[in-house]
Design a protein around this motif. Structure first.
Motif, PDB file in Angstrom:
ATOM      1  N   ASP A 176      16.251  38.767 -27.558  1.00  0.00           N
ATOM      2  CA  ASP A 176      14.864  38.411 -27.279  1.00  0.00           C
ATOM      3  C   ASP A 176      14.580  38.379 -25.786  1.00  0.00           C
ATOM      4  N   TYR A 177      15.222  39.276 -25.028  1.00  0.00           N
ATOM      5  CA  TYR A 177      15.051  39.244 -23.585  1.00  0.00           C
ATOM      6  C   TYR A 177      15.176  40.646 -23.000  1.00  0.00           C
ATOM      7  N   ILE A 178      14.859  40.744 -21.714  1.00  0.00           N
ATOM      8  CA  ILE A 178      15.142  41.948 -20.954  1.00  0.00           C
ATOM      9  C   ILE A 178      16.170  41.615 -19.886  1.00  0.00           C
ATOM     10  N   ASP A 179      17.060  42.567 -19.636  1.00  0.00           N
ATOM     11  CA  ASP A 179      17.993  42.451 -18.529  1.00  0.00           C
ATOM     12  C   ASP A 179      17.365  43.072 -17.283  1.00  0.00           C
ATOM     13  N   VAL A 180      17.522  42.404 -16.150  1.00  0.00           N
ATOM     14  CA  VAL A 180      17.091  42.946 -14.865  1.00  0.00           C
ATOM     15  C   VAL A 180      18.345  43.343 -14.103  1.00  0.00           C
ATOM     16  N   ILE A 181      18.421  44.620 -13.711  1.00  0.00           N
ATOM     17  CA  ILE A 181      19.634  45.173 -13.110  1.00  0.00           C
ATOM     18  C   ILE A 181      19.366  45.632 -11.685  1.00  0.00           C
ATOM     19  N   ASP A 182      20.280  45.305 -10.805  1.00  0.00           N
ATOM     20  CA  ASP A 182      20.311  45.900  -9.472  1.00  0.00           C
ATOM     21  C   ASP A 182      21.283  47.074  -9.541  1.00  0.00           C
ATOM     22  N   PRO A 183      20.780  48.314  -9.590  1.00  0.00           N
ATOM     23  CA  PRO A 183      21.698  49.446  -9.782  1.00  0.00           C
ATOM     24  C   PRO A 183      22.599  49.694  -8.578  1.00  0.00           C
ATOM     25  N   ALA A 184      22.170  49.301  -7.390  1.00  0.00           N
ATOM     26  CA  ALA A 184      23.020  49.488  -6.212  1.00  0.00           C
ATOM     27  C   ALA A 184      24.286  48.639  -6.311  1.00  0.00           C
ATOM     28  N   LYS A 185      24.128  47.425  -6.865  1.00  0.00           N
ATOM     29  CA  LYS A 185      25.263  46.519  -7.029  1.00  0.00           C
ATOM     30  C   LYS A 185      25.892  46.626  -8.416  1.00  0.00           C
ATOM     31  N   ARG A 186      25.175  47.309  -9.334  1.00  0.00           N
ATOM     32  CA  ARG A 186      25.616  47.427 -10.732  1.00  0.00           C
ATOM     33  C   ARG A 186      25.812  46.041 -11.342  1.00  0.00           C
ATOM     34  N   GLN A 187      24.812  45.205 -11.135  1.00  0.00           N
ATOM     35  CA  GLN A 187      24.871  43.831 -11.619  1.00  0.00           C
ATOM     36  C   GLN A 187      23.573  43.461 -12.327  1.00  0.00           C
ATOM     37  N   ILE A 188      23.703  42.631 -13.354  1.00  0.00           N
ATOM     38  CA  ILE A 188      22.534  42.003 -13.969  1.00  0.00           C
ATOM     39  C   ILE A 188      22.159  40.814 -13.094  1.00  0.00           C
ATOM     40  N   VAL A 189      20.955  40.840 -12.545  1.00  0.00           N
ATOM     41  CA  VAL A 189      20.549  39.772 -11.635  1.00  0.00           C
ATOM     42  C   VAL A 189      19.735  38.692 -12.357  1.00  0.00           C
ATOM     43  N   LYS A 190      19.208  39.029 -13.540  1.00  0.00           N
ATOM     44  CA  LYS A 190      18.450  38.016 -14.281  1.00  0.00           C
ATOM     45  C   LYS A 190      18.208  38.495 -15.703  1.00  0.00           C
ATOM     46  N   GLN A 191      18.098  37.535 -16.613  1.00  0.00           N
ATOM     47  CA  GLN A 191      17.611  37.787 -17.962  1.00  0.00           C
ATOM     48  C   GLN A 191      16.284  37.067 -18.126  1.00  0.00           C
ATOM     49  N   ILE A 192      15.287  37.783 -18.605  1.00  0.00           N
ATOM     50  CA  ILE A 192      13.951  37.210 -18.794  1.00  0.00           C
ATOM     51  C   ILE A 192      13.643  37.196 -20.283  1.00  0.00           C
ATOM     52  N   LYS A 193      13.480  36.020 -20.837  1.00  0.00           N
ATOM     53  CA  LYS A 193      13.186  35.909 -22.262  1.00  0.00           C
ATOM     54  C   LYS A 193      11.755  36.370 -22.524  1.00  0.00           C
ATOM     55  N   THR A 194      11.601  37.288 -23.465  1.00  0.00           N
ATOM     56  CA  THR A 194      10.274  37.817 -23.802  1.00  0.00           C
ATOM     57  C   THR A 194       9.927  37.519 -25.260  1.00  0.00           C
ATOM     58  N   GLY A 195      10.689  38.058 -26.192  1.00  0.00           N
ATOM     59  CA  GLY A 195      10.435  37.832 -27.607  1.00  0.00           C
ATOM     60  C   GLY A 195      11.440  38.611 -28.434  1.00  0.00           C
ATOM     61  N   ALA A 196      11.544  38.272 -29.728  1.00  0.00           N
ATOM     62  CA  ALA A 196      12.541  38.891 -30.594  1.00  0.00           C
ATOM     63  C   ALA A 196      12.351  40.400 -30.676  1.00  0.00           C
ATOM     64  N   GLU A 197      13.455  41.110 -30.561  1.00  0.00           N
ATOM     65  CA  GLU A 197      13.535  42.576 -30.594  1.00  0.00           C
ATOM     66  C   GLU A 197      12.745  43.194 -29.442  1.00  0.00           C
ATOM     67  N   ALA A 198      13.115  42.797 -28.236  1.00  0.00           N
ATOM     68  CA  ALA A 198      12.508  43.375 -27.036  1.00  0.00           C
ATOM     69  C   ALA A 198      12.863  44.863 -26.983  1.00  0.00           C
ATOM     70  N   HIS A 199      11.871  45.699 -26.975  1.00  0.00           N
ATOM     71  CA  HIS A 199      12.134  47.128 -27.176  1.00  0.00           C
ATOM     72  C   HIS A 199      11.564  48.000 -26.061  1.00  0.00           C
ATOM     73  N   GLY A 200      10.247  48.249 -26.095  1.00  0.00           N
ATOM     74  CA  GLY A 200       9.639  49.165 -25.142  1.00  0.00           C
ATOM     75  C   GLY A 200       9.261  48.472 -23.851  1.00  0.00           C
ATOM     76  N   VAL A 201       9.270  49.223 -22.745  1.00  0.00           N
ATOM     77  CA  VAL A 201       8.816  48.703 -21.454  1.00  0.00           C
ATOM     78  C   VAL A 201       7.903  49.745 -20.817  1.00  0.00           C
TER      79      VAL A 201
END
Length: 324
Positions: A206-231
């Motif tokens: 129920d969330y989206i991952d926020v990624i810093d691709p330069a560091k290849r790290q997840i910098v945050k998870q943001i809760k949105t809703g069940a079955e987070a799909h399209g952006v």
């Protein structure tokens, strides 16, 4: 099935009169192997036509003169006029074009082949008015390469891997898989902010991952809703829309502050989204109820629902907010 020439000749007659007053909304009905054309002003159906098996996603050509409908099971691409829906061309022998896109510098046409577990890189050109694609490289990937987004400098295309819960980066300068990293369970849609952060819908959660691709790290998870799909970006470079298919909501996320602001109602399993050029409405396919739904963003209310075919997936209209 009727011949393509007969089907699209009748389509042209049906839509030409309406095109002068309103843009056409193109809706892909994945399970019906068809496309429905709606009048953007009234929501009325102009035409539904057979195109090919499993049309899932679509993308405009770099000059916005044509719209590409990708038929994943028929292994071909259909080119339509993005304003009228009129048939323009058909390109065969593009294996499993599930998700697709042109790099920002217009040098590459990239296809994610979901069932074939690979990403195909093509060069594209127009010859005697007809689109032509030349395969340059086939890049094997882990299972189920799904959605993609490009880096602003066109060096990388980032791909979600639903079968292994990863995001992969393909270097377009070397045509090689550069790296991959773990993310949440069943990643789907992916978007890039102007700052270069990646936002990934985690469909089994129920969330989206926020990624810093330069560091290849997840910098945050943001809760949105069940079955987070399209952006999909709002077009202003600041806000992001996330379709939560089980929660029946669309979350509005601030890409700078990395936080959810509020939810919009989105009945019927929201999937692919488009935003009107003025930013006032969001249109989306309601995947489970065979409809396209329209929400007024300011009032946060559903203002229209229009019947289409089974399992509507991609949609597009020419009068839309920029994809940023």
């Amino acid at each position: 099935m009727k011949s393509f020439s007969r089907v699209f000749a009748s389509l042209a007659l049906a839509v030409c009169a309406a095109a002068a007053q309103a843009n056409v909304v193109v809706v892909l009905n994945s399970r019906d192997a068809s496309v429905t054309l709606l009048d953007q002003k009234t929501g009325s159906t102009l035409k539904t036509l057979d195109v090919g098996k499993e049309p899932h996603h679509l993308y405009p050509t770099p000059d916005n003169s044509m719209l590409i409908v990708a038929n994943a099971q028929s292994d071909d691409l259909i080119f339509l006029d993005p304003v009228t829906g009129e048939f323009k061309a058909r390109v065969k022998n593009i294996p499993d074009p599930y998700h697709l896109g042109f790099s920002p510098d217009k040098k590459w046409f990239v296809v994610n082949s979901l069932r074939l577990d690979r990403v195909d890189l093509y060069r594209h050109e127009t010859v005697n008015g007809e689109p032509r694609f030349t395969l340059v490289k086939r890049i094997p990937t882990p299972k189920l390469p799904s959605h993609m987004i490009f880096s602003a400098d066109s060096r990388f295309v980032y791909v979600t891997l639903q079968g292994t819960d990863e995001v992969a980066a393909i270097d377009l300068t070397t045509q090689q898989l550069a790296w991959k990293m773990p993310v949440g369970d069943t990643p789907a849609g992916i978007w890039a902010s102007p700052s270069g952060l990646l936002f990934v819908g985690i469909m089994a959660k129920d969330y989206i991952d926020v990624i810093d691709p330069a560091k290849r790290q997840i910098v945050k998870q943001i809760k949105t809703g069940a079955e987070a799909h399209g952006v999909r970006g709002a077009g202003d470079g600041k806000l992001l829309y996330v379709s939560n298919r089980q929660a029946n909501t669309i979350s509005v996320v601030d890409m700078e502050k990395l936080e959810k602001l509020y939810d919009l109602p989105a009945p019927g399993g929201p999937d692919c989204m488009e935003v009107t050029a003025d930013g006032k409405q969001i249109w989306f396919t309601s995947r489970w109820i065979k409809k396209v739904t329209v929400v007024d963003i300011a009032s946060r209310k559903v203002v229209g629902q229009y019947p289409v075919g089974r399992s509507p997936h991609g949609l597009y209209f020419h009068n839309r907010a920029p994809w940023k």
